[in-house]
Design an enzyme around this catalytic site. Structure first.
Site, short mmCIF file in Angstrom:
data_model
loop_
_atom_site.label_atom_id
_atom_site.label_comp_id
_atom_site.label_asym_id
_atom_site.label_seq_id
_atom_site.Cartn_x
_atom_site.Cartn_y
_atom_site.Cartn_z
N ASP A 14 -108.16 49.93 -38.29
CA ASP A 14 -108.77 48.53 -38.28
C ASP A 14 -108.21 47.96 -36.76
O ASP A 14 -108.27 46.79 -36.52
CB ASP A 14 -108.62 47.52 -39.18
CG ASP A 14 -109.16 48.07 -40.62
OD1 ASP A 14 -110.32 48.51 -40.69
OD2 ASP A 14 -108.43 47.55 -41.72
N LYS A 17 -111.69 49.74 -33.05
CA LYS A 17 -112.12 51.18 -32.44
C LYS A 17 -113.76 51.02 -32.47
O LYS A 17 -114.07 51.44 -31.36
CB LYS A 17 -111.74 52.27 -33.53
CG LYS A 17 -110.43 52.60 -33.87
CD LYS A 17 -109.90 53.54 -34.65
CE LYS A 17 -110.78 53.29 -36.10
NZ LYS A 17 -109.94 52.41 -36.67
N GLY A 41 -114.94 51.15 -41.63
CA GLY A 41 -115.56 50.00 -41.32
C GLY A 41 -115.50 49.68 -39.95
O GLY A 41 -114.32 49.08 -39.55
N HIS A 42 -116.50 50.12 -39.10
CA HIS A 42 -116.26 49.54 -37.53
C HIS A 42 -117.23 48.51 -37.22
O HIS A 42 -118.26 48.80 -37.37
CB HIS A 42 -116.69 51.04 -36.89
CG HIS A 42 -115.62 51.87 -37.15
ND1 HIS A 42 -115.63 53.17 -36.54
CD2 HIS A 42 -114.48 52.17 -37.82
CE1 HIS A 42 -114.59 54.01 -37.17
NE2 HIS A 42 -113.80 53.38 -37.96
N GLN A 223 -109.95 55.41 -39.53
CA GLN A 223 -108.70 54.95 -39.91
C GLN A 223 -107.77 54.98 -38.73
O GLN A 223 -108.00 54.68 -37.59
CB GLN A 223 -108.29 56.07 -40.96
CG GLN A 223 -108.79 56.05 -42.18
CD GLN A 223 -110.25 56.58 -42.35
OE1 GLN A 223 -110.45 57.84 -41.90
NE2 GLN A 223 -111.28 55.83 -42.77
N THR A 299 -114.72 46.94 -44.90
CA THR A 299 -115.37 48.09 -46.18
C THR A 299 -115.22 47.11 -47.43
O THR A 299 -116.15 47.25 -48.07
CB THR A 299 -114.84 49.44 -46.04
OG1 THR A 299 -114.94 49.86 -44.71
CG2 THR A 299 -115.32 50.18 -47.02
N THR A 300 -114.12 46.79 -47.79
CA THR A 300 -113.92 46.34 -49.05
C THR A 300 -113.65 44.81 -49.27
O THR A 300 -113.54 44.19 -50.33
CB THR A 300 -112.52 46.96 -49.63
OG1 THR A 300 -111.54 46.69 -48.63
CG2 THR A 300 -112.49 48.49 -49.79
P1 GDP Z 1 -112.06 49.38 -36.48
O1 GDP Z 1 -112.20 49.86 -38.06
O2 GDP Z 1 -110.97 49.83 -35.92
O3 GDP Z 1 -113.45 49.56 -35.69
O4 GDP Z 1 -111.88 47.78 -36.61
P2 GDP Z 1 -112.41 46.93 -37.74
O5 GDP Z 1 -113.98 46.47 -37.03
O6 GDP Z 1 -112.35 46.90 -39.15
O7 GDP Z 1 -111.77 45.45 -37.46
C1 GDP Z 1 -111.69 45.05 -36.33
C2 GDP Z 1 -112.01 43.29 -36.34
O8 GDP Z 1 -111.69 42.61 -35.05
C3 GDP Z 1 -113.52 43.31 -36.14
O9 GDP Z 1 -113.84 42.02 -36.88
C4 GDP Z 1 -113.96 43.18 -34.58
O10 GDP Z 1 -115.16 42.38 -34.49
C5 GDP Z 1 -112.84 42.13 -34.25
N1 GDP Z 1 -111.96 42.39 -32.96
C6 GDP Z 1 -112.14 43.29 -32.19
N2 GDP Z 1 -111.54 43.29 -30.92
C7 GDP Z 1 -111.19 41.71 -31.07
C8 GDP Z 1 -110.68 40.96 -30.09
O11 GDP Z 1 -110.20 41.45 -28.98
N3 GDP Z 1 -110.35 39.63 -30.49
C9 GDP Z 1 -110.80 39.11 -31.74
N4 GDP Z 1 -110.58 38.02 -31.85
N5 GDP Z 1 -111.50 39.97 -32.55
C10 GDP Z 1 -111.73 41.23 -32.37
P1 IMO Z 2 -111.30 52.11 -40.16
O1 IMO Z 2 -111.91 53.34 -39.62
C1 IMO Z 2 -107.95 50.65 -42.69
C2 IMO Z 2 -106.68 52.91 -46.26
C3 IMO Z 2 -106.98 52.49 -47.56
C4 IMO Z 2 -105.87 52.78 -48.21
C5 IMO Z 2 -105.60 54.42 -47.78
C6 IMO Z 2 -106.54 55.33 -48.51
O2 IMO Z 2 -112.15 50.90 -40.43
O3 IMO Z 2 -109.91 51.60 -39.09
P2 IMO Z 2 -108.98 55.95 -48.98
O4 IMO Z 2 -110.11 55.34 -49.40
O5 IMO Z 2 -109.26 56.50 -47.43
O6 IMO Z 2 -108.48 57.12 -49.73
O7 IMO Z 2 -107.66 55.01 -48.70
O8 IMO Z 2 -106.50 53.99 -46.47
N1 IMO Z 2 -108.07 52.79 -45.19
C7 IMO Z 2 -108.18 52.07 -44.17
N2 IMO Z 2 -107.54 51.01 -43.79
N3 IMO Z 2 -108.98 51.07 -41.94
C8 IMO Z 2 -109.90 52.05 -42.59
O9 IMO Z 2 -110.85 52.62 -41.54
C9 IMO Z 2 -109.30 52.68 -43.57
N4 IMO Z 2 -109.79 53.62 -44.41
C10 IMO Z 2 -108.79 53.89 -45.42
O10 IMO Z 2 -107.16 50.94 -47.47
O11 IMO Z 2 -104.69 52.05 -48.16
MG MG Z 3 -112.17 48.95 -39.90
#
Ligand code: GDP
Ligand code: IMO
Ligand code: MG
Length: 424
Positions: A14, A17, A41-42, A223, A299-300
């Site tokens: 998270d 990415k 969850g991207h 991840q 995601t969750t």
């Molecule tokens: P990923 O799994 O690495 O793709 O990241 P996620 O999408 O799960 O979580 C990142 C969250 O931060 C998302 O809701 C993005 O929209 C948000 N985000 C990304 N870059 C920034 C930033 O520079 N500032 C803020 N406030 N939010 C951001």
């Molecule tokens: P993105 O790509 C954050 C965490 C779960 C749990 C552990 C194992 O959005 O960054 P799993 O279901 O993979 O067997 O769970 O990994 N986890 C993540 N945490 N971002 C993710 O993906 C994750 N995918 C799995 O919360 O601790």
């Molecule tokens: Mg994510």
């Protein structure tokens, strides 16, 4: 300019990415996911519209880019079809642009069920319950079903039957729940095979041909490094290699063809699920940053645990991924703080650790050693260049760069595509 770039998470996932992939996808021809599944969850935000992608590469939002789900990904066909429908409903065409490796392993309902039951029995990892771990376990145990098997009726019947014989015995004898019917699963998955057939391809050949033709390939990690099954906080990890090495095994592209590795880091740290987290905040700061950073799982929906930037964790990520450059996201979330801490060492039983310790005992009980820097207390979300940042924000970034020994390439100060600028 580097051609083939791997973008990976350098913390516990998270990191942002999705946003970073979307930016780099503009100058790429092909974007490929290489591990994980719909546990990811991207998020990509374009002009206030938010897209959350779980399986399909974040490059799909750029017209005409080829998007590949590589052999290293575990695919839940139901989730994939839902994601395709979600994109098409938003006017994004995927046909002719999306390809799924015929070597990718398929997630079945018994994988999800076992994931859920194992979590309920001994709530120790806090998985996403998407069946990721059980599916990878079958892959390594040589019991798995790949898309290529799903397309071959004789093979599919045979492997599904032998899998069900074993899975149903485990479900009834160990967990005391009902098993799955062969006929129902067979029909359900044959239907998925028909619907997905047009996307299934020999993607390793496609990727290598694209590289030969001088196309630029972006490898999208899911991840993060600390969730990697080899290099993370084992056993509190996911079941795949989310580090840069996975980009090669998970796509069939040799490591010599990957020209650059970019690590994405949040300006602080978060983690979802259980496991050690040395720099985790106490309640008050936790709530403040969680709210400001909207730290709830994509995601969750689970609240993410939040903490200070951990230099030990990210230095480890720089090393095991061979990170060339860093992208720092969510700097704006720290706008509200008077002072900011960076962890530069751990202390455990009188010993100082400057390298990431593998011992879960040390990680769980160590005391972080911090450096404290003054905050900047002003809104950075409208800033469009490094030079425009407040002095203390620049100092914070410089300090991070020094601690990590890696160059910062980009800085992000908001979720929109436009809220990003280079370090130079
Ligand atoms: P990923 O799994 O690495 O793709 O990241 P996620 O999408 O799960 O979580 C990142 C969250 O931060 C998302 O809701 C993005 O929209 C948000 N985000 C990304 N870059 C920034 C930033 O520079 N500032 C803020 N406030 N939010 C951001
Ligand atoms: P993105 O790509 C954050 C965490 C779960 C749990 C552990 C194992 O959005 O960054 P799993 O279901 O993979 O067997 O769970 O990994 N986890 C993540 N945490 N971002 C993710 O993906 C994750 N995918 C799995 O919360 O601790
Ligand atoms: Mg994510």
């Amino acid at each position: 300019m580097s051609k083939n770039i791997a973008i990976i998470g350098a913390q516990w996932g998270d990191e942002g990415k999705g946003k970073v992939i979307d930016i780099y996808a503009k100058n790429s021809d092909v974007v490929v996911r290489y591990q994980g599944g719909n546990n990811a969850g991207h998020t990509v935000v374009i002009d206030k519209e938010s897209f959350i992608l779980h399986l399909i590469p974040s490059g799909i939002l750029h017209k005409g880019k080829i998007c590949i789900i590589g052999n290293g990904v575990v695919v839940d066909p139901k989730a994939l079809l839902e994601e395709i429908s979600m994109l098409e409903a938003k006017g994004i065409k995927v046909d002719g642009r999306l390809f799924v490796s015929l070597d990718a392993h398929v997630i079945f309902p018994y994988h999800r069920k076992l994931d859920e039951l194992r979590e309920a029995r001994k709530k120790n990892i806090g998985t996403t319950k998407k069946g990721i771990g059980p599916c990878y376990a079958d892959k390594v145990a040589r019991l798995g079903i790949r898309f290529v098997d799903l397309l071959n009726d004789e093979i599919f019947r045979q492997i599904l039957q032998s899998n069900l014989d074993e899975k149903n015995a485990i479900l009834s004898r160990i967990y005391n729940v009902e098993g799955f019917s062969f006929d129902m699963l067979y029909r359900e998955y044959k239907d998925y095979a028909i619907k997905l057939k047009k996307y299934i391809a020999d993607t390793k050949v496609m990727l290598n041909e694209a590289i030969k033709a001088k196309k630029r390939v972006l490898f999208e990690g899911a991840q993060g490094t600390l969730l990697d099954v080899d290099h993370g906080t084992y056993p509190y990890v996911t079941s795949s290699n989310s580090t840069a090495g996975g980009a090669s095994t998970g796509t069939g592209v040799g490591p010599t063809k990957i020209d650059k590795v970019i690590g994405v880091v949040k300006a602080y740290t978060t983690r979802v699920g259980e496991g050690p987290f040395p720099t985790e905040f106490q309640e008050e700061l936790m709530n403040k940053i969680r709210e400001k950073g909207k730290e709830f799982g994509a995601t969750t929906g689970r609240p993410r645990r939040c903490g200070w930037f951990d230099g030990i964790v990210v230095k480890h990520a720089v090393m095991v991924n061979g990170i060339d450059e860093i992208v720092v996201t969510k700097l704006d979330v720290l706008d509200c703080l008077d002072s900011i801490k960076i962890c530069t060492a751990y202390k455990y039983e009188g010993k100082i650790y400057k390298d990431f310790p593998s011992d879960i005992m040390v990680l769980s009980n160590c005391e972080p050693v911090y450096e404290e820097l003054p905050g900047w207390r002003s809104d950075t979300t409208g800033i469009t260049s490094y030079l425009g940042l407040p002095k203390n924000a620049k100092n914070y970034l410089k300090r991070i760069q020094k601690v990590l020994g890696a160059k910062i390439a980009l800085i992000s100060v908001g979720c929109d595509r436009k809220q990003t600028f280079s370090r130079d």
